[in-house]
Design a protein around this motif. Structure first.
Motif, PDB file in Angstrom:
ATOM      1  N   LYS A 130      64.007   1.268 -24.349  1.00  0.00           N
ATOM      2  CA  LYS A 130      64.192   1.772 -25.712  1.00  0.00           C
ATOM      3  C   LYS A 130      62.855   2.235 -26.290  1.00  0.00           C
ATOM      4  CE  LYS A 130      68.426  -0.721 -26.646  1.00  0.00           C
ATOM      5  NZ  LYS A 130      69.154  -1.575 -27.576  1.00  0.00           N
ATOM      6  N   VAL A 131      62.128   2.952 -25.449  1.00  0.00           N
ATOM      7  CA  VAL A 131      60.821   3.495 -25.806  1.00  0.00           C
ATOM      8  C   VAL A 131      61.016   4.816 -26.531  1.00  0.00           C
ATOM      9  CG1 VAL A 131      58.780   4.606 -24.807  1.00  0.00           C
ATOM     10  CG2 VAL A 131      59.530   2.405 -23.951  1.00  0.00           C
ATOM     11  N   ILE A 132      60.226   5.019 -27.557  1.00  0.00           N
ATOM     12  CA  ILE A 132      60.187   6.299 -28.263  1.00  0.00           C
ATOM     13  C   ILE A 132      58.816   6.913 -27.987  1.00  0.00           C
ATOM     14  CG2 ILE A 132      60.377   7.493 -30.478  1.00  0.00           C
ATOM     15  CD1 ILE A 132      62.933   5.970 -29.621  1.00  0.00           C
ATOM     16  N   PRO A 133      58.782   8.011 -27.208  1.00  0.00           N
ATOM     17  CA  PRO A 133      57.500   8.651 -26.926  1.00  0.00           C
ATOM     18  C   PRO A 133      57.174   9.714 -27.974  1.00  0.00           C
ATOM     19  CG  PRO A 133      59.194   9.641 -25.562  1.00  0.00           C
ATOM     20  CD  PRO A 133      59.866   8.572 -26.404  1.00  0.00           C
ATOM     21  N   SER A 134      55.898   9.903 -28.227  1.00  0.00           N
ATOM     22  CA  SER A 134      55.447  11.000 -29.080  1.00  0.00           C
ATOM     23  C   SER A 134      54.216  11.623 -28.443  1.00  0.00           C
ATOM     24  CB  SER A 134      55.108  10.510 -30.487  1.00  0.00           C
ATOM     25  OG  SER A 134      54.505  11.569 -31.226  1.00  0.00           O
ATOM     26  N   THR A 135      54.407  12.841 -27.921  1.00  0.00           N
ATOM     27  CA  THR A 135      53.256  13.537 -27.346  1.00  0.00           C
ATOM     28  C   THR A 135      52.260  13.900 -28.443  1.00  0.00           C
ATOM     29  OG1 THR A 135      54.418  15.657 -27.451  1.00  0.00           O
ATOM     30  CG2 THR A 135      54.502  14.445 -25.360  1.00  0.00           C
ATOM     31  N   TYR A 136      52.763  14.214 -29.638  1.00  0.00           N
ATOM     32  CA  TYR A 136      51.885  14.556 -30.766  1.00  0.00           C
ATOM     33  C   TYR A 136      50.943  13.387 -31.084  1.00  0.00           C
ATOM     34  CZ  TYR A 136      50.221  15.667 -35.416  1.00  0.00           C
ATOM     35  OH  TYR A 136      49.413  15.910 -36.493  1.00  0.00           O
ATOM     36  N   HIS A 137      51.502  12.185 -31.166  1.00  0.00           N
ATOM     37  CA  HIS A 137      50.711  10.994 -31.488  1.00  0.00           C
ATOM     38  C   HIS A 137      50.032  10.393 -30.256  1.00  0.00           C
ATOM     39  CE1 HIS A 137      53.584  11.110 -34.885  1.00  0.00           C
ATOM     40  NE2 HIS A 137      52.568  10.621 -35.569  1.00  0.00           N
ATOM     41  N   GLN A 138      50.393  10.903 -29.046  1.00  0.00           N
ATOM     42  CA  GLN A 138      49.881  10.341 -27.796  1.00  0.00           C
ATOM     43  C   GLN A 138      50.151   8.833 -27.732  1.00  0.00           C
ATOM     44  OE1 GLN A 138      48.068  11.932 -24.929  1.00  0.00           O
ATOM     45  NE2 GLN A 138      49.528  13.337 -25.828  1.00  0.00           N
ATOM     46  N   ILE A 139      51.442   8.488 -27.880  1.00  0.00           N
ATOM     47  CA  ILE A 139      51.826   7.082 -27.960  1.00  0.00           C
ATOM     48  C   ILE A 139      53.265   6.911 -27.498  1.00  0.00           C
ATOM     49  CG2 ILE A 139      52.673   7.231 -30.323  1.00  0.00           C
ATOM     50  CD1 ILE A 139      51.360   4.585 -30.953  1.00  0.00           C
ATOM     51  N   VAL A 140      53.564   5.762 -26.921  1.00  0.00           N
ATOM     52  CA  VAL A 140      54.943   5.329 -26.751  1.00  0.00           C
ATOM     53  C   VAL A 140      55.068   4.033 -27.527  1.00  0.00           C
ATOM     54  CG1 VAL A 140      55.368   6.430 -24.510  1.00  0.00           C
ATOM     55  CG2 VAL A 140      54.558   4.084 -24.575  1.00  0.00           C
ATOM     56  N   SER A 141      56.183   3.904 -28.233  1.00  0.00           N
ATOM     57  CA  SER A 141      56.408   2.722 -29.058  1.00  0.00           C
ATOM     58  C   SER A 141      57.766   2.137 -28.735  1.00  0.00           C
ATOM     59  CB  SER A 141      56.346   3.084 -30.547  1.00  0.00           C
ATOM     60  OG  SER A 141      55.058   3.554 -30.889  1.00  0.00           O
ATOM     61  N   PHE A 142      57.841   0.814 -28.778  1.00  0.00           N
ATOM     62  CA  PHE A 142      59.111   0.121 -28.597  1.00  0.00           C
ATOM     63  C   PHE A 142      59.046  -1.203 -29.338  1.00  0.00           C
ATOM     64  CE2 PHE A 142      56.413  -0.936 -25.027  1.00  0.00           C
ATOM     65  CZ  PHE A 142      56.585  -2.298 -24.822  1.00  0.00           C
ATOM     66  N   LEU A 143      60.203  -1.793 -29.509  1.00  0.00           N
ATOM     67  CA  LEU A 143      60.293  -3.042 -30.259  1.00  0.00           C
ATOM     68  C   LEU A 143      60.558  -4.216 -29.327  1.00  0.00           C
ATOM     69  CD1 LEU A 143      62.489  -1.797 -33.231  1.00  0.00           C
ATOM     70  CD2 LEU A 143      60.010  -2.155 -33.220  1.00  0.00           C
ATOM     71  N   THR A 144      59.943  -5.349 -29.663  1.00  0.00           N
ATOM     72  CA  THR A 144      60.236  -6.615 -29.009  1.00  0.00           C
ATOM     73  C   THR A 144      60.584  -7.603 -30.119  1.00  0.00           C
ATOM     74  OG1 THR A 144      57.988  -7.512 -29.122  1.00  0.00           O
ATOM     75  CG2 THR A 144      58.516  -6.127 -27.201  1.00  0.00           C
ATOM     76  N   GLU A 145      60.947  -8.799 -29.740  1.00  0.00           N
ATOM     77  CA  GLU A 145      61.233  -9.826 -30.748  1.00  0.00           C
ATOM     78  C   GLU A 145      60.004 -10.119 -31.600  1.00  0.00           C
ATOM     79  OE1 GLU A 145      62.933 -13.185 -28.770  1.00  0.00           O
ATOM     80  OE2 GLU A 145      64.737 -12.061 -28.214  1.00  0.00           O
TER      81      GLU A 145
END
Length: 186
Positions: A130-145
């Motif tokens: 459930k990763v959300i990538p952003s090439t603009y921000h140069q980041i992948v983000s996801f949630l954990t507990e």
């Protein structure tokens, strides 16, 4: 990754941080390249590609990890790229991928040439994590507990991957052998 395996990430709202001008050169058109731990290796030149329907790894990477390429499952599968070019998979292999605090066993299709990338993480990994990538921000983000995890890409790594590919070409024999717990460049 097997279809029956539980989803690693959790649902919620992800907020991208403001772009840090000291970390991201703007404007840019750089791909999103990560370095992650895979098995006992710090793997570099990992392309995050939401356009890829499968996760891919170069055969030379598997060999350098000390794994045998014989006996791979599902050999001979035809994979097609965005331009219609076809590549035949040597088979599938499961490797552990650690992204922040989450380790997930991922099924990769092994192919001969991914140059300039060692690994391509596609929609399969992105969706399970459930990763959300952003090439603009140069980041992948996801949630954990424990909250949101942000893994930053590196524009320098993108440029190094392409530079290595230019210097080495597509020759697999010229690639240096990596060592366990050391960085695996191409």
């Amino acid at each position: 990754m097997k279809e029956t395996e539980a989803v690693a990430g959790i649902d919620g709202t992800i907020i991208f941080p403001l772009v840090d001008p000291t970390r991201i050169l703007q404007p840019h058109r750089d791909a999103l390249i990560l370095s992650l731990e895979m098995g006992d290796f710090d793997m570099r030149c990992i392309l995050v590609d939401p356009g890829s329907s499968t996760d891919l790894v170069q055969a030379s990477v598997i060999s350098h990890m000390g794994r045998n390429l014989t006996g791979l499952e599902n050999p001979g599968r035809i994979l097609s790229g965005f331009n219609g070019a076809a590549t035949t998979s040597l088979g599938d292999i499961v490797l552990s991928v650690q992204a922040g605090p989450v380790t997930l066993n991922v099924q990769f299709s092994v192919v001969q040439d991914l140059s300039p990338f060692n690994v391509i993480l596609g929609r399969t990994w992105l969706h399970y994590m459930k990763v959300i990538p952003s090439t603009y921000h140069q980041i992948v983000s996801f949630l954990t507990e424990d909250g949101q995890i942000d893994l930053y890409g590196s524009q320098l790594a993108v440029r190094q991957c392409y530079q290595i590919a230019r210097e080495v070409g597509t020759s697999q024999e010229d690639k240096p052998l990596p060592e366990s717990t050391r960085a695996l460049d191409q």
